[in-house]
Design an enzyme around this catalytic site. Structure first.
Site, mmCIF file in Angstrom:
data_model
loop_
_atom_site.group_PDB
_atom_site.id
_atom_site.type_symbol
_atom_site.label_atom_id
_atom_site.label_comp_id
_atom_site.label_asym_id
_atom_site.label_seq_id
_atom_site.Cartn_x
_atom_site.Cartn_y
_atom_site.Cartn_z
ATOM 1 N N ASN A 7 0.849 -1.186 0.000
ATOM 2 C CA ASN A 7 0.000 0.000 0.000
ATOM 3 C C ASN A 7 0.897 1.252 0.000
ATOM 4 O OD1 ASN A 7 -1.423 2.281 1.036
ATOM 5 N ND2 ASN A 7 -3.085 0.916 1.637
ATOM 6 N N HIS A 10 1.061 6.096 1.817
ATOM 7 C CA HIS A 10 1.876 6.954 2.677
ATOM 8 C C HIS A 10 2.957 7.722 1.914
ATOM 9 C CE1 HIS A 10 0.022 6.266 6.522
ATOM 10 N NE2 HIS A 10 -0.216 5.040 6.101
ATOM 11 N N HIS A 43 -5.600 3.602 -1.677
ATOM 12 C CA HIS A 43 -6.932 3.923 -1.135
ATOM 13 C C HIS A 43 -7.317 5.304 -1.646
ATOM 14 C CE1 HIS A 43 -9.596 4.125 2.778
ATOM 15 N NE2 HIS A 43 -10.267 4.434 1.689
ATOM 16 N N ARG A 45 -9.544 7.883 -1.001
ATOM 17 C CA ARG A 45 -10.496 8.289 0.047
ATOM 18 C C ARG A 45 -11.430 9.372 -0.465
ATOM 19 N NH1 ARG A 45 -8.964 6.574 5.462
ATOM 20 N NH2 ARG A 45 -10.726 7.840 6.077
ATOM 21 N N ARG A 49 -7.393 12.708 0.823
ATOM 22 C CA ARG A 49 -6.354 13.289 1.687
ATOM 23 C C ARG A 49 -4.944 12.863 1.293
ATOM 24 N NH1 ARG A 49 -7.197 9.850 7.228
ATOM 25 N NH2 ARG A 49 -9.277 10.699 7.100
ATOM 26 N N GLU A 70 -8.639 0.487 -2.985
ATOM 27 C CA GLU A 70 -9.558 0.509 -1.841
ATOM 28 C C GLU A 70 -10.437 1.738 -1.947
ATOM 29 O OE1 GLU A 70 -7.197 0.713 1.644
ATOM 30 O OE2 GLU A 70 -6.128 -1.113 1.209
ATOM 31 N N THR A 101 -8.346 3.312 8.476
ATOM 32 C CA THR A 101 -9.582 2.527 8.466
ATOM 33 C C THR A 101 -9.724 1.762 9.783
ATOM 34 O OG1 THR A 101 -9.046 2.227 6.142
ATOM 35 C CG2 THR A 101 -10.932 1.009 6.982
ATOM 36 N N GLU A 151 -11.007 -9.389 2.687
ATOM 37 C CA GLU A 151 -9.749 -9.014 3.323
ATOM 38 C C GLU A 151 -10.044 -8.900 4.816
ATOM 39 O OE1 GLU A 151 -7.328 -5.947 1.616
ATOM 40 O OE2 GLU A 151 -6.338 -5.538 3.533
ATOM 41 N N HIS A 214 -3.826 -4.607 7.753
ATOM 42 C CA HIS A 214 -3.991 -3.481 8.668
ATOM 43 C C HIS A 214 -3.127 -3.664 9.914
ATOM 44 C CE1 HIS A 214 -5.540 0.071 10.564
ATOM 45 N NE2 HIS A 214 -6.035 0.380 9.388
HETATM 46 N N1 PXP Z 1 -5.821 -3.103 3.970
HETATM 47 C C1 PXP Z 1 -6.803 -2.161 4.023
HETATM 48 C C2 PXP Z 1 -8.157 -2.538 3.538
HETATM 49 C C3 PXP Z 1 -6.537 -0.872 4.512
HETATM 50 O O1 PXP Z 1 -7.529 0.050 4.568
HETATM 51 C C4 PXP Z 1 -5.228 -0.549 4.910
HETATM 52 C C5 PXP Z 1 -4.906 0.837 5.379
HETATM 53 O O2 PXP Z 1 -5.087 1.732 4.340
HETATM 54 C C6 PXP Z 1 -4.232 -1.543 4.811
HETATM 55 C C7 PXP Z 1 -4.567 -2.818 4.356
HETATM 56 C C8 PXP Z 1 -2.806 -1.279 5.165
HETATM 57 O O3 PXP Z 1 -2.703 -1.005 6.530
HETATM 58 P P1 PXP Z 1 -1.313 -0.543 7.127
HETATM 59 O O4 PXP Z 1 -0.979 0.774 6.500
HETATM 60 O O5 PXP Z 1 -1.583 -0.461 8.602
HETATM 61 O O6 PXP Z 1 -0.302 -1.595 6.766
#
Ligand code: PXP
Length: 260
Positions: A7, A10, A43, A45, A49, A70, A101, A151, A214
């Site tokens: 992901n 960030h 994601h 959003r 953001r 996402e 999330t 998921e 997550h």
């Molecule tokens: N999976 C989903 C569905 C999420 O919403 C997120 C956070 O955006 C993640 C995985 C990744 O989470 P993390 O950034 O805590 O690894």
């Protein structure tokens, strides 16, 4: 081996800290590919953001890896996703004030909206994953309403793991009592893993494909990666955090080594 979706939200968070064009999340795509990641996850959003529509558009167009987008079930966001046509859409709950999330999708309360989103995504041949808590009824319902994937939200497990290490972040919300004794936390950790494994097995037995994510990091990921029914992990924050010191390619390779 469990597959890894990285992901990259960030990276866009860092860019948005200055509202300039640097770093560009699109530049990460080649690095993910070279490092051996299996998927890129972003994601989009409602409040845009971090990832913007233009980022999502370029990522879908240029990614050498499948894109897992996402998004919430909001019809306007689903319009965008249907136009972009990523490989997969993962439907997640969204609250504007949340930092990240905070829980799985409540498909019982919002079933009509979830169903409408699934139908529209399927019409564009986009496979659908539902981000859900590891709850057996929710998983059975996810299957019944036509999702290809679930998921599983690993946040509760990750929080307990962090508490055991005395490493819980300032903003954690899932566990109200911060002064639990160590043996209680150890039991809770075992229970949270058993719940995740049971949920993953149940989903797989119904024919669903199973991802999880997550709060997973270099210290807590192995116990989840070992679960036979979990095909894929989506991990963002910990990989991008490590990449500040090691570079993104190395951070991804380190995570892949743990998954193997
Ligand atoms: N999976 C989903 C569905 C999420 O919403 C997120 C956070 O955006 C993640 C995985 C990744 O989470 P993390 O950034 O805590 O690894």
């Amino acid at each position: 081996m469990t597959k890894l979706g990285v992901n990259i939200d960030h990276i866009a968070v860092l860019r948005e800290a200055r509202k300039i064009n640097d770093p560009d999340p699109v530049e990460a795509l080649g690095i993910l590919h070279r490092a051996g990641a299996h998927q890129v996850t972003i994601h989009l959003r409602e409040d845009r953001r971090h990832i913007h529509d233009e980022d999502a558009e370029r990522i879908v167009a240029q990614s050498p890896l499948p894109v897992n987008l996402e998004c919430s079930v909001d019809p306007e966001i689903i319009d965008v996703v249907c136009r972009l046509r990523p490989h997969r859409a993962t439907l997640v709950p969204e609250r504007r004030e949340e930092v990240t999330t905070e829980g799985g999708l409540d498909i019982f309360t919002h079933e009509e909206r979830v169903l409408a989103a699934i139908e529209r995504l399927h019409a564009e041949e986009i496979e659908v994953s539902l981000f859900v808590d590891p709850d057996l009824e929710t998983i059975a319902r996810s299957d019944a309403i036509g999702a290809e994937w679930v998921e599983l939200h690993t946040g509760a497990y990750a929080n307990i793991h962090a508490m055991l290490l005395g490493n819980l972040s300032r903003s954690h919300h899932c566990i109200p009592d911060l002064d639990l004794p160590r043996h209680t936390l150890a039991t809770m950790l075992e229970e949270s893993l058993a719940t995740l494994a049971g949920a993953a097995d149940h989903a797989a037995s119904l024919g669903l494909k199973v991802a999880a994510g997550h709060g997973l990091n270099y210290r807590n990921v192995e116990a989840v990666a070992k679960m036979a029914a979990v095909e894929e992990l989506n991990i963002g924050q910990s990989i991008v955090a490590r990449s500040v010191y090691t570079g993104l390619e190395r951070a991804i390779r380190d995570m892949l080594a743990l998954l193997a």
